[in-house]
Write an enzyme that holds these catalytic residues in place. Structure first.
Site, PDB file in Angstrom:
ATOM      1  N   HIS A   1       0.836  -1.204   0.000  1.00  0.00           N
ATOM      2  CA  HIS A   1       0.000   0.000   0.000  1.00  0.00           C
ATOM      3  C   HIS A   1       0.876   1.261   0.000  1.00  0.00           C
ATOM      4  CE1 HIS A   1      -3.577   2.422   1.511  1.00  0.00           C
ATOM      5  NE2 HIS A   1      -2.564   3.225   1.774  1.00  0.00           N
ATOM      6  N   GLU A   2       1.854   1.293   0.898  1.00  0.00           N
ATOM      7  CA  GLU A   2       2.725   2.478   0.969  1.00  0.00           C
ATOM      8  C   GLU A   2       3.575   2.604  -0.295  1.00  0.00           C
ATOM      9  OE1 GLU A   2       2.101   4.703   3.190  1.00  0.00           O
ATOM     10  OE2 GLU A   2       0.709   3.310   4.152  1.00  0.00           O
TER      11      GLU A   2
ATOM     12  N   HIS B   1       1.745   4.508  -2.944  1.00  0.00           N
ATOM     13  CA  HIS B   1       1.900   5.956  -2.796  1.00  0.00           C
ATOM     14  C   HIS B   1       3.264   6.387  -3.342  1.00  0.00           C
ATOM     15  CE1 HIS B   1      -1.668   6.767  -0.424  1.00  0.00           C
ATOM     16  NE2 HIS B   1      -1.328   5.913   0.513  1.00  0.00           N
TER      17      HIS B   1
HETATM   18 ZN   LIG Z   1      -2.317   5.278   2.206  1.00  0.00          ZN
END
Ligand SMILES: [Zn+2]
Ligand SMILES: [Zn+2]
Length: 131
Positions: free
Chosen positions: A51-52, A55
């Site tokens: 998830h990170e 980004h």
């Molecule tokens: Zn996030």
């Protein structure tokens, strides 16, 4: 998985309390909450890291790296990241106190000094009670 190199650093950071991880826009490092592994498992840790990284890679490619963007959701789906980190379970309280005046019960991780603390509701004194 991303077909892009990861050129920065990723750390476990115990100061994260409720979030699973955080990508820092200024220096591109990533913090991960170690409880994502300790309270869950390696699969969950991996999903939080992915998830990170979504980004991270979108930001470095100059794309929209926000949660709501279609780029973000698309990349997350492709890589199998999780949209939300699971809630961290409350650590079980070790001590139970009861107000001797109004009867309210409070749970605490640590012992406290019965002479110093009074009940917020009624000003009464607490007593340690067995669980
Ligand atoms: Zn996030
Ligand atoms: Zn009270």
């Amino acid at each position: 998985m991303f077909k892009q190199p990861f050129k920065h650093q990723i750390f476990f950071n115990r100061r994260l309390k409720t979030t699973g991880g955080r990508y820092h826009l200024n220096d591109h490092h990533i913090d991960i909450n170690p409880l994502m592994y300790e309270c869950f498992d390696l699969a969950n840790l991996k999903a939080v890291v992915v998830h990170e990284l979504c980004h991270y890679h979108l930001h470095l490619m100059g794309r929209d790296y926000h949660h709501r963007s279609s780029d973000f959701r698309h990349l997350l789906a492709l890589t199998g990241g999780q949209r939300y980190a699971p809630a961290i379970p409350n650590r079980e309280a070790k001590y139970r106190y009861q107000c001797q005046t109004c009867g309210v019960i409070v749970n605490r991780q640590r012992r406290f000094n019965l002479q110093l603390y009074v009940c917020r509701q009624c000003g009464g004194r607490f007593k340690l009670i067995p669980k």
